[in-house]
Design a protein around this motif. Structure first.
Motif, PDB file in Angstrom:
ATOM      1  N   LYS A 150      60.701  19.387 -81.781  1.00 22.16           N
ATOM      2  CA  LYS A 150      59.773  20.424 -81.291  1.00 22.16           C
ATOM      3  C   LYS A 150      58.476  20.620 -81.125  1.00 22.16           C
ATOM      4  CE  LYS A 150      59.594  22.734 -85.778  1.00 22.16           C
ATOM      5  NZ  LYS A 150      59.907  23.780 -86.528  1.00 22.16           N
ATOM      6  N   ILE A 151      57.946  21.411 -80.451  1.00 25.66           N
ATOM      7  CA  ILE A 151      56.280  21.392 -80.392  1.00 25.66           C
ATOM      8  C   ILE A 151      55.904  21.799 -81.842  1.00 25.66           C
ATOM      9  CG2 ILE A 151      54.708  22.607 -79.277  1.00 25.66           C
ATOM     10  CD1 ILE A 151      56.178  23.261 -77.003  1.00 25.66           C
ATOM     11  N   PRO A 152      55.007  21.059 -82.295  1.00 27.13           N
ATOM     12  CA  PRO A 152      54.387  21.154 -83.628  1.00 27.13           C
ATOM     13  C   PRO A 152      53.860  22.665 -83.889  1.00 27.13           C
ATOM     14  CG  PRO A 152      53.794  19.158 -82.764  1.00 27.13           C
ATOM     15  CD  PRO A 152      54.369  19.709 -81.621  1.00 27.13           C
TER      16      PRO A 152
ATOM     17  N   GLY B 139      60.232  13.299 -77.159  1.00 24.29           N
ATOM     18  CA  GLY B 139      61.493  13.403 -77.866  1.00 24.29           C
ATOM     19  C   GLY B 139      61.634  14.915 -78.224  1.00 24.29           C
ATOM     20  N   ILE B 140      61.359  15.853 -77.374  1.00 27.05           N
ATOM     21  CA  ILE B 140      61.268  17.219 -77.642  1.00 27.05           C
ATOM     22  C   ILE B 140      62.665  17.773 -77.111  1.00 27.05           C
ATOM     23  CG2 ILE B 140      60.339  19.635 -77.457  1.00 27.05           C
ATOM     24  CD1 ILE B 140      57.660  18.230 -76.934  1.00 27.05           C
TER      25      ILE B 140
ATOM     26  N   ILE C  34      49.497  21.753 -68.784  1.00 23.65           N
ATOM     27  CA  ILE C  34      50.957  21.580 -69.696  1.00 23.65           C
ATOM     28  C   ILE C  34      51.743  20.586 -69.137  1.00 23.65           C
ATOM     29  CG2 ILE C  34      52.993  22.894 -70.778  1.00 23.65           C
ATOM     30  CD1 ILE C  34      51.320  25.275 -70.290  1.00 23.65           C
ATOM     31  N   ASP C  35      51.980  19.366 -69.888  1.00 21.03           N
ATOM     32  CA  ASP C  35      52.981  18.559 -69.490  1.00 21.03           C
ATOM     33  C   ASP C  35      54.106  18.111 -70.551  1.00 21.03           C
ATOM     34  OD1 ASP C  35      54.202  16.223 -68.437  1.00 21.03           O
ATOM     35  OD2 ASP C  35      52.393  15.088 -68.344  1.00 21.03           O
ATOM     36  N   LEU C  36      55.054  18.649 -70.221  1.00 16.97           N
ATOM     37  CA  LEU C  36      56.237  18.597 -71.076  1.00 16.97           C
ATOM     38  C   LEU C  36      57.344  17.543 -70.316  1.00 16.97           C
ATOM     39  CD1 LEU C  36      56.738  22.415 -72.174  1.00 16.97           C
ATOM     40  CD2 LEU C  36      55.485  20.379 -73.769  1.00 16.97           C
ATOM     41  N   SER C  37      56.908  16.785 -69.374  1.00 12.21           N
ATOM     42  CA  SER C  37      57.882  15.744 -68.760  1.00 12.21           C
ATOM     43  C   SER C  37      58.820  15.063 -69.679  1.00 12.21           C
ATOM     44  CB  SER C  37      57.307  15.090 -67.878  1.00 12.21           C
ATOM     45  OG  SER C  37      56.377  15.863 -66.957  1.00 12.21           O
TER      46      SER C  37
END
Length: 549
Positions: free
Chosen positions: A351-353, A371-372, A390-393
């Motif tokens: 998860k996002i810290p 690895g989210i 924001i980059d969550l790719s």
């Protein structure tokens, strides 16, 4: 240039805040005014200075903004644009500065050797003029009072002369953003009064000369964006005043030298990205508790991130992307992160810290391939207002980004390809600033998606062009403490004054009321009244009072 005298403490403020050379010039000039017993003379400038300056002008082939229009034979050269006389009728500072984003403020031509006639010159600023060409101006080696050299962002080329060590009075030496090649001369180590050394953005080769270890007064060491190679020498043991070290975008190999620990109490910027450094990230970096920025990206670091990173409570900008780092990632105790990039390592964060989620000031979050595995609707960040990127790719994120994206006001780029997002694109609000949107390889649906994106982004752009402008606000010293930020973007209406901007900023950060009646404002690096009207892309600096001034 500055109406009131300013305390010498502004000199240290300029270094401490990593501000621009032109701000440094303001502080330096005010200091020279204080230190000179004789005020600037009203008499006409010395004939040698006039002759040297007119020869310089004759070497300029293009001056589209008319920067040198006032330089006319027979007039007082102390009153010419860019000229300062602080020793009787002798020229002491030459300042010609363009705007990086404005080609009309350039100068084309060469730097005439006739400037050697300016024997009382102690500061030369030729910055962002873009088209000055030729070799290093060797006449600088023969000016007996020279202390400050900023010849930046031009097209000078050739080698830096080995005789540079002759200028033993130099306090600041910057050739950033030119085309100088060859090695850094070892004689640079003879400049023992040097506080700032900036040779970044050139074509320099070879290794870092070990003689730099003799520069015990050094606060800034910038050698980034060159072609330097070899290991980073273990030369820092005596450089205890270093505030900023940038060696990024070179070809350095090996490890981070332990001797850099000597600067641990005061070092604020350590930038080593885009090299070929190897090994584990050393535990001793956790002792750099004053660090604002740490960039180790695009190297070959492996192993885990040290648990000692929990001690970096003042870190604002952390970039560890594009390495070979593995779990576990330590829990940081930061008060507020501004920019974080952990992308493309071997992390499995899940998860996002939480220390990211609670940050009140974050503007750039990049966690691609970290690895989210989470539902984006469940992520409830404390603040979304300031997000730029924001980059969550390349994760396994499900749900919808609508709530997150619709709560941003300054978003420039959102990247979330190769996830499991599912949402109706027609529900998305496109902010004025958005330029890059990548939602590929998800489950995005909606009526005529491409047309919807084009229509919304074109409409928002047209609205922006007509009803708003965007400026950058810079916070210094106490203003930074009160806001917890170094800078921020501010969108306002055309015709807005600096006073209006200040009121808007204070409404966001009420703590600034503490210094409201004694702060100084600067607009585009020049002191300004609050009545000044801001324009798109302007920079507005908030400078607090300095005790003892």
């Amino acid at each position: 240039m500055i109406g009131a005298q300013i305390s010498t403490q502004f000199l240290s403020l300029a270094v401490e805040e990593k501000t621009s050379p032109l701000f440094f010039f303001f502080f330096y000039l005010a200091w020279k005014n204080e230190m000179n017993e004789m005020p600037p003379s009203a008499a006409r400038c010395h004939v040698d200075d006039e002759t040297g300056l007119l020869s310089f002008k004759s070497g300029i082939t293009s001056d589209p903004s008319g920067m040198l229009t006032s330089w006319k034979k027979g007039t007082d050269c102390c009153k010419w644009f860019g000229i300062t006389c602080l020793t009787g009728n002798r020229v002491t500072v030459l300042t010609l500065v363009g705007r990086p984003d404005n080609l009309t403020t350039s100068l084309s031509g060469t730097i005439s050797s006739s400037l050697s006639k300016l024997q009382f010159l102690d500061g030369i600023y030729l910055q962002d003029l873009k088209n000055l060409t030729g070799p290093f101006p060797n006449f600088l080696l023969n000016l007996p009072n020279l202390e400050i050299v900023y010849i930046e962002n031009n097209k000078l080329s050739g080698s830096i002369p080995a005789q540079i060590g002759k200028q033993s009075k130099l306090y600041a030496f910057s050739l950033e953003g030119n085309r100088f090649s060859g090695p850094i001369p070892s004689s640079i180590g003879e400049l023992t009064q040097l506080s700032q050394l900036n040779l970044g953005g050139n074509l320099l080769t070879g290794t870092i000369p070990v003689s730099i270890q003799r520069l015990r007064n050094l606060t800034v060491l910038h050698l980034d964006r060159n072609q330097l190679s070899g290991s980073i020498p273990d030369l820092f043991s005596g450089l205890t005043d270093l505030r900023s070290v940038s060696l990024s975008r070179n070809k350095f190999t090996g490890t981070i030298p332990r001797s850099i620990l000597a600067a641990a109490p005061v070092l604020r910027y350590l930038e080593l990205g885009h090299n070929a450094l190897t090994g584990q990230i050393p535990d001793f970096l956790g002792k750099f508790q004053a660090l604002d920025t740490l960039d180790l990206s695009w190297n070959n670091f492996s192993g885990t991130v040290p648990k000692t990173f929990a001690n970096l409570t003042k870190i604002f900008n952390l970039d560890l992307s594009h390495n070979k780092l593995v779990d576990p990632f330590p829990e940081l105790q930061v008060k507020g992160i501004e920019s974080l990039d952990l992308s493309y390592n071997n992390f499995h964060l899940g998860k996002i810290p939480p220390w990211v989620t609670i940050s009140p000031i974050i503007y750039s979050l990049k966690l691609a391939k970290c690895g989210i595995k989470m539902k984006l609707d469940d992520w409830k960040p404390r603040e979304t207002y300031f997000y730029d990127y924001i980059d969550l790719s390349e994760n396994e994120i499900s749900g919808s980004p609508i709530k997150l994206l619709n709560s941003t006001d300054y978003l420039v780029g959102f990247y979330a390809s190769n996830n499991k997002l599912k949402f109706n694109l027609e529900s998305l609000r496109f902010v004025n600033t958005l330029k890059n949107l990548d939602l590929s390889h998800n489950l995005v649906f909606g009526k005529d998606i491409c047309a919807s994106i084009s229509e919304k982004m074109d409409g928002e752009k047209e609205e922006k062009d007509h009803v708003s402008i965007k400026i950058k606000v810079l916070f210094f010293a106490r203003a930074r403490d009160l806001t917890g930020m170094t800078d921020m973007s501010l969108e306002v209406s055309p015709g807005t004054t600096a006073h209006d901007c200040l009121n808007k900023i204070i409404s966001k950060f009420p703590g600034l009321e503490e210094i409201r009646n004694c702060m100084v404002l600067a607009l585009n690096e020049e002191y300004t009244p609050e009545s000044a009207v801001v324009k798109d892309r302007d920079e507005l600096a908030i400078i607090p009072p300095i005790s003892g001034g």
